[in-house]
Design an enzyme around this catalytic site. Structure first.
Site, PDB file in Angstrom:
ATOM      1  N   ASN A  96       0.825  -1.208   0.000  1.00  0.00           N
ATOM      2  CA  ASN A  96       0.000   0.000   0.000  1.00  0.00           C
ATOM      3  C   ASN A  96       0.858   1.256   0.000  1.00  0.00           C
ATOM      4  O   ASN A  96       1.982   1.256   0.482  1.00  0.00           O
ATOM      5  CB  ASN A  96      -0.936  -0.013   1.206  1.00  0.00           C
ATOM      6  N   HIS A 113       5.729  -0.629  -2.811  1.00  0.00           N
ATOM      7  CA  HIS A 113       5.268   0.112  -3.988  1.00  0.00           C
ATOM      8  C   HIS A 113       5.341   1.625  -3.811  1.00  0.00           C
ATOM      9  O   HIS A 113       4.696   2.368  -4.535  1.00  0.00           O
ATOM     10  CB  HIS A 113       3.829  -0.302  -4.338  1.00  0.00           C
ATOM     11  N   CYS A 142      17.828  12.379 -10.404  1.00  0.00           N
ATOM     12  CA  CYS A 142      18.809  12.329  -9.311  1.00  0.00           C
ATOM     13  C   CYS A 142      18.282  11.610  -8.067  1.00  0.00           C
ATOM     14  O   CYS A 142      18.974  11.513  -7.066  1.00  0.00           O
ATOM     15  CB  CYS A 142      19.292  13.738  -8.967  1.00  0.00           C
ATOM     16  N   SER A 201      -4.387 -10.079  -3.145  1.00  0.00           N
ATOM     17  CA  SER A 201      -5.068 -11.011  -4.040  1.00  0.00           C
ATOM     18  C   SER A 201      -4.151 -12.030  -4.708  1.00  0.00           C
ATOM     19  O   SER A 201      -4.632 -12.856  -5.463  1.00  0.00           O
ATOM     20  CB  SER A 201      -5.775 -10.206  -5.132  1.00  0.00           C
ATOM     21  N   ASN A 229      -8.227 -12.829   4.759  1.00  0.00           N
ATOM     22  CA  ASN A 229      -8.881 -12.308   3.559  1.00  0.00           C
ATOM     23  C   ASN A 229     -10.374 -12.609   3.660  1.00  0.00           C
ATOM     24  O   ASN A 229     -10.772 -13.527   4.379  1.00  0.00           O
ATOM     25  CB  ASN A 229      -8.288 -12.953   2.290  1.00  0.00           C
TER      26      ASN A 229
HETATM   27  P1  NAD Z   1      -6.075  -6.217  -4.739  1.00  0.00           P
HETATM   28  O1  NAD Z   1      -7.013  -5.061  -4.908  1.00  0.00           O
HETATM   29  O2  NAD Z   1      -5.649  -6.948  -5.934  1.00  0.00           O
HETATM   30  O3  NAD Z   1      -6.669  -7.286  -3.710  1.00  0.00           O
HETATM   31  C1  NAD Z   1      -7.201  -6.912  -2.486  1.00  0.00           C
HETATM   32  C2  NAD Z   1      -7.470  -8.176  -1.679  1.00  0.00           C
HETATM   33  O4  NAD Z   1      -7.992  -7.786  -0.428  1.00  0.00           O
HETATM   34  C3  NAD Z   1      -8.464  -9.144  -2.298  1.00  0.00           C
HETATM   35  O5  NAD Z   1      -7.965 -10.456  -2.220  1.00  0.00           O
HETATM   36  C4  NAD Z   1      -9.714  -8.982  -1.422  1.00  0.00           C
HETATM   37  O6  NAD Z   1     -10.469 -10.187  -1.303  1.00  0.00           O
HETATM   38  C5  NAD Z   1      -9.076  -8.603  -0.099  1.00  0.00           C
HETATM   39  N1  NAD Z   1      -9.936  -7.835   0.808  1.00  0.00           N
HETATM   40  C6  NAD Z   1     -10.849  -6.879   0.499  1.00  0.00           C
HETATM   41  N2  NAD Z   1     -11.395  -6.368   1.613  1.00  0.00           N
HETATM   42  C7  NAD Z   1     -10.804  -7.008   2.657  1.00  0.00           C
HETATM   43  C8  NAD Z   1     -10.936  -6.913   4.065  1.00  0.00           C
HETATM   44  N3  NAD Z   1     -11.787  -6.049   4.656  1.00  0.00           N
HETATM   45  N4  NAD Z   1     -10.165  -7.718   4.850  1.00  0.00           N
HETATM   46  C9  NAD Z   1      -9.302  -8.601   4.287  1.00  0.00           C
HETATM   47  N5  NAD Z   1      -9.139  -8.734   2.945  1.00  0.00           N
HETATM   48  C10 NAD Z   1      -9.882  -7.945   2.146  1.00  0.00           C
HETATM   49  O7  NAD Z   1      -4.923  -5.626  -3.899  1.00  0.00           O
HETATM   50  P2  NAD Z   1      -3.423  -5.945  -3.941  1.00  0.00           P
HETATM   51  O8  NAD Z   1      -3.210  -7.413  -4.063  1.00  0.00           O
HETATM   52  O9  NAD Z   1      -2.856  -5.233  -2.802  1.00  0.00           O
HETATM   53  O10 NAD Z   1      -2.936  -5.273  -5.322  1.00  0.00           O
HETATM   54  C11 NAD Z   1      -3.279  -3.993  -5.762  1.00  0.00           C
HETATM   55  C12 NAD Z   1      -2.091  -3.044  -5.819  1.00  0.00           C
HETATM   56  O11 NAD Z   1      -2.584  -1.716  -5.917  1.00  0.00           O
HETATM   57  C13 NAD Z   1      -1.320  -3.078  -4.537  1.00  0.00           C
HETATM   58  O12 NAD Z   1      -0.122  -3.714  -4.777  1.00  0.00           O
HETATM   59  C14 NAD Z   1      -1.115  -1.634  -4.119  1.00  0.00           C
HETATM   60  O13 NAD Z   1       0.146  -1.182  -4.541  1.00  0.00           O
HETATM   61  C15 NAD Z   1      -2.084  -0.853  -4.897  1.00  0.00           C
HETATM   62  N6  NAD Z   1      -3.157  -0.335  -4.061  1.00  0.00           N
HETATM   63  C16 NAD Z   1      -2.865   0.337  -2.899  1.00  0.00           C
HETATM   64  C17 NAD Z   1      -3.893   0.819  -2.115  1.00  0.00           C
HETATM   65  C18 NAD Z   1      -3.568   1.529  -0.824  1.00  0.00           C
HETATM   66  O14 NAD Z   1      -2.476   2.063  -0.691  1.00  0.00           O
HETATM   67  N7  NAD Z   1      -4.481   1.527   0.131  1.00  0.00           N
HETATM   68  C19 NAD Z   1      -5.232   0.642  -2.506  1.00  0.00           C
HETATM   69  C20 NAD Z   1      -5.482  -0.030  -3.698  1.00  0.00           C
HETATM   70  C21 NAD Z   1      -4.428  -0.520  -4.460  1.00  0.00           C
HETATM   71 ZN    ZN Z   2      16.633  15.790  -9.599  1.00  0.00          ZN
END
Ligand code: NAD
Ligand code: ZN
Length: 247
Positions: A102, A119, A130, A189, A213
């Site tokens: 996140n 990320h 730089c 996921s 999850n």
């Molecule tokens: P994803 O969106 O692909 O998957 C989210 C997962 O969380 C799913 O498996 C879903 O079933 C589960 N989920 C949903 N609600 C939940 C809850 N209340 N409790 C437990 N599990 C729950 O997310 P990802 O695999 O993290 O990939 C998306 C990419 O996008 C990430 O790598 C991240 O970099 C970015 N992202 C970041 C944010 C943030 O910073 N909050 C938000 C969205 C996406």
């Molecule tokens: Zn610079």
């Protein structure tokens, strides 16, 4: 009697090195939507138009506006009980570090000390030439993407589609995945690589895998030892509470 929660709590309470690996799902209950799936943000804003460095350089104004908006929404959100439970387990010396995908800073706001940002972070800018970094004030963001003292336009310090993970976090996360004897995967996921490799690396090195999850993922049948089914805001506080009782 054995149950996933009981097995998980014993593993954490007796673990030598416990790591959490978190994804978008842990922040869902804070009001930050996950990006994938039918209601995910990528359905409305295709990543090739808003989340690649090529799109940013070709159309900095529009892409900057998109990330500022996402950042503002994230900055208005607060950590939930799952972030707090992770910070609490760390403060009680049951958890060594959090590797998060996140970009929302909610682990740090909840009090977690060792957070590896796989990320990047939407509250930071970085220069593509730089590597100079600067915080960005998302409550009053500049209308135009700022320039680095070295002269070129800065970008949000987040890993966009098709980009490599920064070397520091990548090595630190891989080393932790090899070293840990318990990994707690939360709200991810198993679709985003190389982040999704980390639990597999941990398992190959003998770690006990706990997964929180709301639904099963590719990890569940392949490597998960204790599946905590349900919202992380409920299952992680229960885990932290039981770990406290066992210690
Ligand atoms: P994803 O969106 O692909 O998957 C989210 C997962 O969380 C799913 O498996 C879903 O079933 C589960 N989920 C949903 N609600 C939940 C809850 N209340 N409790 C437990 N599990 C729950 O997310 P990802 O695999 O993290 O990939 C998306 C990419 O996008 C990430 O790598 C991240 O970099 C970015 N992202 C970041 C944010 C943030 O910073 N909050 C938000 C969205 C996406
Ligand atoms: Zn610079």
């Amino acid at each position: 009697m054995s149950s996933p929660l009981e097995d998980a709590a014993h593993a954490v309470a007796h673990g030598r090195c416990v790591i959490a690996s978190t994804g978008a799902g842990i922040s869902a209950e804070s009001g930050i939507p996950t990006f994938r799936g039918d209601s995910g943000i990528w359905k409305k804003y295709p990543p090739e138009k808003f989340a690649t460095i090529q799109a940013y350089l070709a159309n900095p104004l529009e892409v900057w506006g998109f990330w500022v908006e996402i950042g503002r929404e994230m900055a208005a959100c607060k950590p939930n009980a799952a972030h707090v439970a992770i910070a609490e387990m760390e403060s009680q010396k049951h958890l060594h570090a959090v590797v998060t995908q996140n970009v929302d800073s909610l682990h740090q706001t909840a009090g977690s000390q060792r957070v590896i940002e796989y990320h990047g972070n939407v509250r930071r800018l970085v220069c593509t030439r730089c590597r100079h970094q600067e915080p960005v004030d998302l409550t009053n963001p500049p209308k135009l993407p700022p320039h680095c003292p070295c002269g070129i336009v800065m970008r949000p310090d987040i890993v966009m589609f098709g980009e490599y993970i920064p070397e520091g976090p990548m090595h630190e996360a891989a080393a932790l995945a090899e070293k840990c004897d318990v990994m707690i995967i939360v709200g991810t996921s198993a679709q985003v690589y190389p982040a999704a490799d980390l639990p597999f690396i941990a398992k190959q090195h003998g770690a006990f895998i706990i997964e929180s999850n709301i639904e099963e993922t590719d990890f569940t049948s392949e490597i998960t030892d204790a599946f905590l089914c349900g919202a992380a805001g409920e299952t992680l506080p229960s885990l932290a509470k039981r770990v406290r009782e066992l210690s």
